[in-house]
Design an enzyme around this catalytic site. Structure first.
Site, mmCIF file in Angstrom:
data_model
loop_
_atom_site.group_PDB
_atom_site.id
_atom_site.type_symbol
_atom_site.label_atom_id
_atom_site.label_comp_id
_atom_site.label_asym_id
_atom_site.label_seq_id
_atom_site.Cartn_x
_atom_site.Cartn_y
_atom_site.Cartn_z
ATOM 1 N N ASP A 159 9.212 3.143 1.691
ATOM 2 C CA ASP A 159 8.032 3.927 2.050
ATOM 3 C C ASP A 159 7.770 3.721 3.542
ATOM 4 O OD1 ASP A 159 5.440 4.679 2.671
ATOM 5 O OD2 ASP A 159 4.576 3.982 0.788
ATOM 6 N N LYS A 163 2.092 10.601 8.139
ATOM 7 C CA LYS A 163 1.391 10.081 9.333
ATOM 8 C C LYS A 163 1.991 10.615 10.637
ATOM 9 C CE LYS A 163 -0.750 5.894 7.501
ATOM 10 N NZ LYS A 163 -2.087 5.591 7.983
ATOM 11 N N PHE A 223 0.860 -1.194 0.000
ATOM 12 C CA PHE A 223 0.000 0.000 0.000
ATOM 13 C C PHE A 223 0.891 1.237 0.000
ATOM 14 C CE2 PHE A 223 -2.256 3.574 1.643
ATOM 15 C CZ PHE A 223 -3.491 3.475 1.033
ATOM 16 N N THR A 269 1.614 24.055 -4.837
ATOM 17 C CA THR A 269 1.329 25.349 -4.209
ATOM 18 C C THR A 269 1.937 25.452 -2.816
ATOM 19 O OG1 THR A 269 -0.726 25.621 -5.426
ATOM 20 C CG2 THR A 269 -0.497 26.907 -3.413
#
Lengths: 503, 503
Positions: A328, A359, A219, A383
């Site tokens: 990751d 997280k 994931f 941005t």
């Protein structure tokens, strides 16, 4: 005191058994070992007043569902009353939270040091003047990064890019890989005019045919590129277009590990051989695998672990094939495995090329080696490029982790949890199995004998006052905050024993 | 007072000319029309002390570049000193900011009402207890959405989903389109077992071959799916893999519009014909265009406008072909065009199917019609699903917009800006041209005669104390906050006149 509380609940005897003697260290060691909470004002134990979800959650669910899809809502939470490891819902149910907002609360609820940071007049302008960090960083931005994130950079990582969330961190880290690889291929960091023109209309050579390799069970997020590498649940992916990004098998070990050494070694070999095969297949079809993307522990996919040797050899294969290794750490990073980054457990010969986080780190972002730093402005850009307000809170989190020795706390509490669950597994082998996460702090999971059993364990634990998470096909995952102490571990184990006895 | 100040700068004469008499309304109307700032404590005019970037920015740039790529950095900003429409950099330069963090500050810097909201003890727990909104929303979440975002829903839009940023809002809105279309195709909202299984390994039928249609000059974000629809600058896209998403031409009008009516109508027809062609081409090759994605004004791509008729007919074509129309209001939304959403200017027969937002809205997200509401949980989902802390600030922003009548302020200031720049264009036709944004509030742009001229205008304006943005090949864009008042408009026009005279 805690013992007394628990005794009244009928479980006092068990508590002592799960306490590890002697291994506690740190400023607050003695007090904490004696069961005093790190967060003052925490409830002493869970208190469940209604069936969960209770009537007020049901009422609010009806109201919210009229304006927003909310089928995934579990309960509505009273965040003003939630504190430390305890989540209080709108029906007044007080749950020991070992899931912590899908593993994203490093210090639990309403930690006093975070309240101070959030209400400091010194910080308020940072909370409301959100800058475009890539163009107009604040006067204190560089120092904040130096004081907070940079000391956490893996050895050899000289470049930090902040982002707002985990998916975005991965999306942009992937770009750093593509750009690195393409720069090597063309022998220059600057794209050619032909590449620039063709990129504008989604054509080659400007838009490359590169592939990333992901793993079964992985994931990496829900935006398009990480989703193409995600293979944990069909509901994440169905009906959505995807990319031709290959998938290799991730080791699926038999537990207990110590009883299945030879078989699990073969599993490593099988998976690694397939990685190498895929890299050759994709090179031959003109879609080179330029990066391998992997979680140190596949969390959403079922808390699947790979051995140190698996990760070491994966790094070697990746390097031999000229690709980059991205680890990751969105769910594993920030301390829950007892080290700040989970990959530190693997004794890799060198750091991964890129490490992504979010997280528990509150801000997203990625670290990378110098070769992966992009030479031109506006290529990795958006941005906001993160949010300095989150970095202020992260600084405070890091201060508390150091002051309260929370990695050590996580090691000690995790050891209690692991040993306790292993013991319960031995006593209830027809209900749960495959306890995993030894020496990985509180990042622990076990399987129900099937999905229905797993679901029932989670529901029954909730009804007894403990919030857990599910993952994979039949796994229960523990994802408490870093302030989850030995006495919280004992409460969890006590409730789990009660639940398992009822099967 | 302001007039006096400006007179001392030698520009007092011009100011009166740009003031619109009589059209001001609202509680604070008289004071504001007289040039009193909406934000107390604002400087009265820009003050530039050094060459920009100044020595302290250069020093900080060196320090930041050692740990983070920062080639795009313009200046380091002192956010503690910046206030209202004025940005103060670390060298003490005070700039009137008509770019406002790439159009993302609705109320400028350090607005007192936002400071109050951010320091309220009532709000602090929302800032530090960031929930996983899809699973554990707070007790006040439904009411907050009802009080803030829901009153802004386009007619017929019954469903709101919050997200953290613009790219993520688009990514997830695209998913809502795919799921809607696929549900229609299979005659059921629930995917089949075969679809679920094949989706897990990136195969059909679970992973669809759907395409979205974007436009030349568009910008929808930097994560993979919006990036595939983005065609504004090559540097955003080069070296990165993409998708087979088609691109149609966006109208490129000749200005002034009133002198080029027939030609611009033909331009609309050309673009619309190509949209319809592409939809047939892609249907024939088995990649149906299930959604058309468009900005109401292409901002990053050069402030390109489409006529009301263009958008009306685009909606009709989209509908006729069974596709969805998504209007991306990430840059245009929140009031800068004088209406809350820019699409409201277009007199569409019905609302677009989906509307995405972020930037000035502080939170990202999307509204959609009931048909686009996803029926199953966890399909449109991520850890945080936005951030209630941003919604608290948005509530305050909306209160201030109403109280201070800021949409009307934007209309009035925009009218002054538009007329002033048109006049300057007439006087300096060899330097600037194509002023656009009439009746679009302060969402105004003009072109330099070429890219170098545009770059020089922006640099020289900065040196005279006004921050502007570039976009497209040769455009200067104005993106001030909603508190940009007539007297700020006059300062901008005065400085622009000075700059243009020097060419």
């Amino acid at each position: 005191m805690i013992l007394g509380q628990l005794s009244r609940g009928g479980a006092g005897v068990r508590v002592q058994r799960y306490l590890l003697p002697g291994s506690w260290q740190g400023v607050r060691g003695a007090a904490v070992a004696a069961g005093e909470p790190l967060v003052a004002g925490e409830p002493r134990e869970p208190a469940v007043k209604t069936q969960i979800p209770g009537p007020e959650t049901k009422r609010q669910y009806e109201a919210l569902s009229k304006i927003s899809p909310c089928q995934s809502v579990s309960v509505f939470v009273d965040y003003d009353k939630s504190i430390g490891n305890y989540q209080v819902d709108v029906d007044g149910n007080v749950l020991l939270d070992a899931f912590t907002q899908i593993s994203s609360l490093p210090l639990g609820y309403s930690h006093p040091d975070l309240i101070s940071a959030a209400t400091s007049q010194q910080n308020v302008r940072t909370f409301i003047n959100r800058p475009s960090l890539g163009v107009f960083p604040g006067a204190d931005w560089t120092q904040r990064l130096k004081d907070s994130l940079m000391p956490l950079a893996p050895p050899g990582h000289t470049s930090l890019t902040t982002m707002a969330c985990g998916a975005c961190s991965n999306e942009n880290a992937f770009k750093a890989i593509y750009i690195w690889y393409r720069s090597k291929e063309r022998g220059s960091k600057d794209p050619t005019p032909e590449e620039l023109q063709s990129a504008m209309v989604n054509q080659k050579p400007g838009c490359t045919d590169y592939a990333l390799l992901g793993f079964n069970g992985s994931f990496h997020g829900r935006t398009m590129a990480p989703l193409a590498l995600t293979h944990s649940k069909a509901i994440h992916k169905v009906d959505i277009p995807t990319l031709d990004f290959p998938m290799a098998p991730f080791p699926m070990y038999k537990y207990p590990l110590e009883d299945n050494v030879a078989e699990n070694e073969k599993e490593d070999e099988r998976c690694l051989a397939r990685v190498e095969e895929i890299m050759h297949e994709y090179k031959n079809k003109g879609r080179p695998v330029v990066g391998v993307v992997i979680e140190p522990i596949q969390a959403e996919g079922g808390d699947n672990h790979g051995s140190n040797e698996f990760f070491q050899q994966l790094q070697a294969i990746t390097k031999r094939n000229g690709a980059a290794l991205l680890i990751d750490e969105v769910q594993t990073g920030g301390g829950p495995t007892g080290k700040f980054w989970c990959y530190e457990h693997f004794n890799l010969p060198e750091s991964p090329d890129i490490l992504t986080f979010s997280k528990k780190m509150l801000t997203g972002g990625f670290f990378c080696k110098e070769d992966f730093r992009v030479a031109q402005g506006y290529r990795i850009f958006n941005t906001w490029m993160g949010d300095p307000g989150k970095v202020i809170l992260l600084q405070e989190v890091l201060n508390v982790i150091k002051r309260d020795n929370l990695l050590q706390n996580t090691v000690v509490s995790g050891d209690i949890l692991y040993k306790g669950i292993r013991e319960l597994e031995n006593r209830f082998p027809n209900v749960i199995n495959s306890t995993r996460g030894k020496d990985r702090g509180t990042f622990i999971a076990f399987n129900g004998k099937d999905a229905a059993t797993r679901d029932a364990i989670i529901a029954n634990m909730k009804q007894k006052g403990v919030q857990l998470g599910g993952c994979g096909d039949a796994a229960v995952r523990l994802r408490p905050a870093l302030i989850f102490q030995p006495h919280h571990a004992n409460i969890l184990l006590d409730r789990l024993e009660q639940v398992l006895k009822e099967f």
